[in-house]
Write an enzyme that holds these catalytic residues in place. Structure first.
Site, PDB file in Angstrom:
ATOM      1  N   GLU A   1     -10.960   6.359   2.365  1.00 32.90           N
ATOM      2  CA  GLU A   1     -11.365   6.108   3.496  1.00 32.90           C
ATOM      3  C   GLU A   1     -11.196   4.134   3.274  1.00 32.90           C
ATOM      4  OE1 GLU A   1     -11.957   5.744  -0.341  1.00 32.90           O
ATOM      5  OE2 GLU A   1     -11.598   3.208   0.206  1.00 32.90           O
TER       6      GLU A   1
ATOM      7  N   LYS B   1       0.571  -1.190   0.703  1.00 27.07           N
ATOM      8  CA  LYS B   1      -0.317   0.413   0.093  1.00 27.07           C
ATOM      9  C   LYS B   1       1.048   1.203  -0.265  1.00 27.07           C
ATOM     10  CE  LYS B   1      -4.829  -1.768   1.755  1.00 27.07           C
ATOM     11  NZ  LYS B   1      -3.755  -2.832   2.048  1.00 27.07           N
TER      12      LYS B   1
ATOM     13  N   SER C   1       2.289  -9.629  -0.699  1.00 28.47           N
ATOM     14  CA  SER C   1       1.878  -8.215  -0.807  1.00 28.47           C
ATOM     15  C   SER C   1       2.200  -7.901   1.496  1.00 28.47           C
ATOM     16  CB  SER C   1       0.077  -8.336  -0.525  1.00 28.47           C
ATOM     17  OG  SER C   1      -0.117  -8.794  -0.253  1.00 28.47           O
TER      18      SER C   1
HETATM   19  C1  LIG Z   1      -4.868  -4.084   1.743  1.00 25.06           C
HETATM   20  C2  LIG Z   1      -3.847  -5.293   1.570  1.00 25.06           C
HETATM   21  C3  LIG Z   1      -4.420  -6.422   0.349  1.00 25.06           C
HETATM   22  C4  LIG Z   1      -5.944  -6.377  -0.775  1.00 25.06           C
HETATM   23  O1  LIG Z   1      -5.514  -5.317  -1.292  1.00 25.06           O
HETATM   24  P1  LIG Z   1      -5.233  -5.161  -3.141  1.00 25.06           P
HETATM   25  O2  LIG Z   1      -5.559  -3.791  -3.566  1.00 25.06           O
HETATM   26  O3  LIG Z   1      -6.476  -6.080  -3.539  1.00 25.06           O
HETATM   27  O4  LIG Z   1      -4.111  -5.922  -3.442  1.00 25.06           O
HETATM   28  C5  LIG Z   1      -3.655  -7.327   0.286  1.00 25.06           C
HETATM   29  N1  LIG Z   1      -2.753  -7.607   0.866  1.00 25.06           N
HETATM   30  C6  LIG Z   1      -2.834  -6.810   2.102  1.00 25.06           C
HETATM   31  C7  LIG Z   1      -1.330  -7.284   3.059  1.00 25.06           C
HETATM   32  C8  LIG Z   1      -3.274  -5.024   2.261  1.00 25.06           C
HETATM   33  O5  LIG Z   1      -3.069  -4.948   3.283  1.00 25.06           O
END
Ligand SMILES: *Cc1c(COP(=O)(O)O)cnc(C)c1O
Length: 411
Positions: free
Chosen positions: A108, A86, A377
């Site tokens: 949001e 993010k 992620s």
């Molecule tokens: C917010 C989040 C996601 C989901 O968001 P995407 O826009 O689909 O990437 C995935 N993994 C983590 C660790 C997150 O914080």
């Protein structure tokens, strides 16, 4: 290629009249920034000094041996500042806000992760910051609310409707309509009206650009398959954009299977029969909705995947069969998380663990010279309250109860 923000039949910008000029301004600013090579360099420099970029690709030797099939590599977005991909999006939008000469940002948030990332960016750039959050989520996500407030953000608890994410989105748009001269709305994923899907993907493409070079260097070839979890779709679009033109690379998006695709309690939009095409929240995509267009309740053990819509870019890639979509259940996800921690000493977020779970189902059936790449992620250790709950750890439960009792006795 892209007619007014459409990807095949998906996307577009369905806006109230009052916001049309603001979106045109944003699109123009983004177009100019993108055409300026100094802008991308400024972004890369910022991310390398503030957010550990380039994040490494790690060879998961023990997991590879455990499954006895494909060689498993992990792209480490968990090592970003604030613990997830993010950061790429919010810092990029922060640079754009500076270029537009605005001083205030709003966002949001449901689980609070995007709120923390946005409040962090606002602190760094010296912007005013307001975060809209449903009252139910404010109560559930106190640790994230705590950090947003320490970072200087005003957290508005939204008491309308179901008091969750979609009500927070409505409030944020209401704010923007009356403050757009000074304020930018930091959308958190590759969804929403054009240009947000393109713009968020552009900033997240740093993941795929790095990963393509790194995996070729580490494994000596392109990966056979790349796995990413899909909430709104931004981390998936980030890593996939490095490999979209390499048609021999299989791209796999993994949605939240929740309690199973037959249970109705999931958030699978592109690999279940429960979603249908519609227009909501300013864009056209697959939504988990009923026949009247009312949004359904979704469920996932991972709060960040629990969203009714999905990136229009991914909806198009699904339709064109460039990306294959699968779902992992809560149970499979918790098992994959436990195994990764135990075998590699790496703690994936519950969201990321969806990508791991699907990769683990497929790795044993691939030959030993095959290469797979998992996008991690985010990191899970920051989510101890949810992960310890998901593991139903008895000592953790005792700890929380003892802490609550100590507070009660002290007051
Ligand atoms: C917010 C989040 C996601 C989901 O968001 P995407 O826009 O689909 O990437 C995935 N993994 C983590 C660790 C997150 O914080």
């Amino acid at each position: 290629m892209l007619e007014r923000g459409y990807y095949g039949q998906f996307g577009g910008a369905f806006l109230p009249e009052a916001l049309v000029a603001t979106f045109e301004e944003l699109e123009a600013a983004f177009r100019q920034a993108k055409a300026d090579p100094a802008f991308w360099q400024e972004y890369v420099d910022l991310m390398s000094s503030y957010s550990c970029r380039p994040t490494p690709v790690t060879y998961a030797e023990n997991l590879t041996r455990h499954f006895g099939g494909a060689r498993i590599y992990i792209k480490r977005e968990d090592l970003n500042h604030t613990g997830a991909h993010k950061a790429n999006n919010v810092m990029g939008q922060g640079l754009l806000v500076k270029r537009m000469g605005k001083r205030r940002v709003i966002a949001e948030t449901g689980a609070g992760q995007h709120g923390v990332a946005t409040a962090t960016m606002a602190a760094k750039f010296g912007f005013e910051c307001t975060i809209y959050m449903g009252q139910v989520d404010v109560a559930r996500q106190r640790p994230n609310v705590f950090w947003m407030e320490r970072l200087g953000a005003t957290v508005v608890s939204v008491r309308e409707g179901s008091r969750t994410l979609k009500d927070a989105i409505n409030e944020a748009f209401r704010d923007w309509v009356s403050t757009m001269d000074t304020t930018h709305y930091v959308l958190g994923t590759a969804c929403g009206p054009h240009p947000f899907p393109t713009m968020v993907t552009y900033f997240q493409s740093i993941v795929g650009r790095e990963a393509r070079q790194q995996i070729v260097k580490a494994a000596g070839k392109l990966p056979d398959r790349v796995y990413a979890c899909v909430g709104g779709g931004s981390n998936a679009m980030g890593i996939f954009s490095g490999f979209l033109d390499d048609t021999e690379v299989g791209l796999v998006g993994v949605e939240a299977g929740g309690r199973g695709l037959q249970s109705g309690q999931h958030a699978a939009r592109l690999c279940s029969e429960d979603a249908s095409i519609g227009v909501a929240q300013g864009y056209k995509t697959y939504f988990l909705q009923d026949r009247d267009g009312q949004m359904n309740e979704t469920h996932s053990v991972a709060a960040g995947l629990d969203y009714v819509g999905v990136s229009p870019i991914l909806a198009d890639l699904a339709e064109r069969r460039r990306v294959r979509f699968e779902a992992a259940t809560d149970r499979e996800v918790i098992d994959a998380l436990a195994l990764t921690v135990r075998k590699e000493g790496i703690i994936p977020a519950l969201e990321s663990s969806h990508a791991f779970a699907q990769a683990f189902k497929e790795a044993p059936h691939l030959p030993k010279d095959a290469v797979i790449l998992i996008n991690q992620s985010g990191r899970g250790d920051k989510d101890i309250f949810t992960i310890a709950d998901a593991f139903e750890d008895p000592s953790w439960k005792e700890f929380i109860i003892a802490k609550a009792e100590a507070y009660r006795a002290g007051s």
